[in-house]
Design a protein around this motif. Structure first.
Motif, short mmCIF file in Angstrom:
data_model
loop_
_atom_site.label_atom_id
_atom_site.label_comp_id
_atom_site.label_asym_id
_atom_site.label_seq_id
_atom_site.Cartn_x
_atom_site.Cartn_y
_atom_site.Cartn_z
N UNK A 11 81.08 46.44 -50.08
CA UNK A 11 81.19 47.38 -48.91
C UNK A 11 79.79 47.23 -48.26
N UNK A 12 78.70 47.24 -48.90
CA UNK A 12 77.36 47.11 -48.25
C UNK A 12 77.32 45.88 -47.47
N UNK A 13 77.68 44.74 -48.01
CA UNK A 13 77.64 43.39 -47.33
C UNK A 13 78.51 43.57 -46.08
N UNK A 14 79.75 44.19 -46.20
CA UNK A 14 80.94 44.13 -44.84
C UNK A 14 80.11 45.20 -44.07
N UNK A 15 79.42 46.23 -44.44
CA UNK A 15 78.61 47.04 -43.45
C UNK A 15 77.51 46.15 -42.94
N UNK A 16 76.79 45.41 -43.25
CA UNK A 16 75.77 44.61 -42.71
C UNK A 16 76.49 43.50 -41.78
N UNK A 17 77.50 43.13 -42.06
CA UNK A 17 78.41 42.19 -41.08
C UNK A 17 78.70 42.80 -39.90
N UNK A 18 79.16 44.00 -40.02
CA UNK A 18 79.71 44.77 -38.97
C UNK A 18 78.41 45.22 -37.89
N UNK A 19 77.32 45.40 -38.44
CA UNK A 19 76.27 45.86 -37.87
C UNK A 19 75.72 44.43 -37.14
N UNK A 20 75.62 43.26 -37.77
CA UNK A 20 75.24 42.08 -37.01
C UNK A 20 76.05 41.80 -35.89
N UNK A 21 77.36 42.09 -35.96
CA UNK A 21 78.44 41.56 -34.85
C UNK A 21 78.01 42.64 -33.80
N UNK A 22 77.87 43.86 -34.03
CA UNK A 22 77.43 44.67 -33.07
C UNK A 22 76.43 44.55 -32.31
N UNK A 23 75.14 44.12 -33.17
CA UNK A 23 74.08 43.71 -32.57
C UNK A 23 74.22 42.57 -31.58
N UNK A 24 74.90 41.42 -32.10
CA UNK A 24 75.21 40.47 -31.26
C UNK A 24 76.10 40.81 -29.90
#
Length: 242
Positions: A11-24
């Protein structure tokens, strides 16, 4: 690692991925064009999955801002560990703040927008709580420098407490960031180098508090020399989050 721990990590890794994409996407399309559906499409997760992590787009922005703050904290902690007089360390807080904003402009854009009344009021209490917890070490570092100055006899607080002294420094830096990033705003006042002016005004502010040793804010060479020393001794090899 047990099943529960593995699930929490996923769950934590997925949240980091979503934040990475939002930042991009913010970098690519601009902050105001960020859409939850675009994040979902790019991540190949359902929109419903996205909302399991973030109650709203406002919550996602606050989570992104919180992640940036963690990197900001590390710079302040370097200042706290620096073996230098208290006044130099307080000045170094301003240098740390300006370098972070310069190297991580995404953070300032997200922060400026997220902390506006409309967006902030739409965030959830849970996300705000996490944000405050992550921010606490920033305040603790600055307050500790004020307390060190008081104990060393460099500063007499009079009717102000350490928190109020810290607030003055923070509000000055924040005001300069806002003005410096408003295109054309300072040019109307013939200010070509806002951060050079900010550092001079920071020295005036510390003089006004009677923070010893007093410093000549008109001595630009001395200010630049101090900044270079801070960068070399405190911030060598520092990097921005992502």
């Amino acid at each position: 690692m047990g099943t529960r721990e593995r699930r929490q990590r996923e769950i934590a890794d997925r949240e980091e991925l979503l934040l990475d994409i939002a930042q991009e996407l913010i970098r690519q399309d601009g902050l105001l064009n960020l859409q939850m559906s675009r994040i979902a499409d790019k991540s190949e997760y359902a929109v419903g999955t996205l909302y399991q992590h973030f109650a709203s787009k406002e919550d996602l922005l606050l989570a992104l801002m919180t992640r940036y703050v963690k990197s900001h904290v590390s710079l302040f902690q370097r200042v706290a560990a620096w073996k230098a007089p208290s006044r130099d360390r307080m000045f170094a807080i301003g240098v740390a703040d300006s370098r972070f904003i310069s190297q991580c402009p995404d953070f300032f854009r997200v922060a400026q927008y997220t902390l506006s009344e409309v967006v902030w009021n739409a965030t959830s209490p849970e996300r705000r709580k996490t944000f405050f917890e992550v921010n606490d070490p920033l305040a603790e570092v600055v307050i500790s420098i004020v307390d060190d100055a008081r104990r060393a006899g460099d500063l007499t607080l009079h009717e102000q407490n350490a928190q109020e002294i810290s607030m003055a420094t923070w509000s000055m830096c924040l005001g300069y960031h806002n003005l410096a990033h408003a295109e054309g705003m300072l040019e109307d006042f013939s200010v070509r180098d806002p951060y050079s002016l900010m550092f001079r005004h920071l020295q005036y502010l510390l003089n006004g508090f009677g923070w010893k040793p007093l410093f000549d804010p008109a001595d630009r060479t001395a200010i630049e020399s101090l900044i270079q020393r801070i960068v070399k001794e405190v911030f060598d090899e520092e990097s921005c989050l992502k």
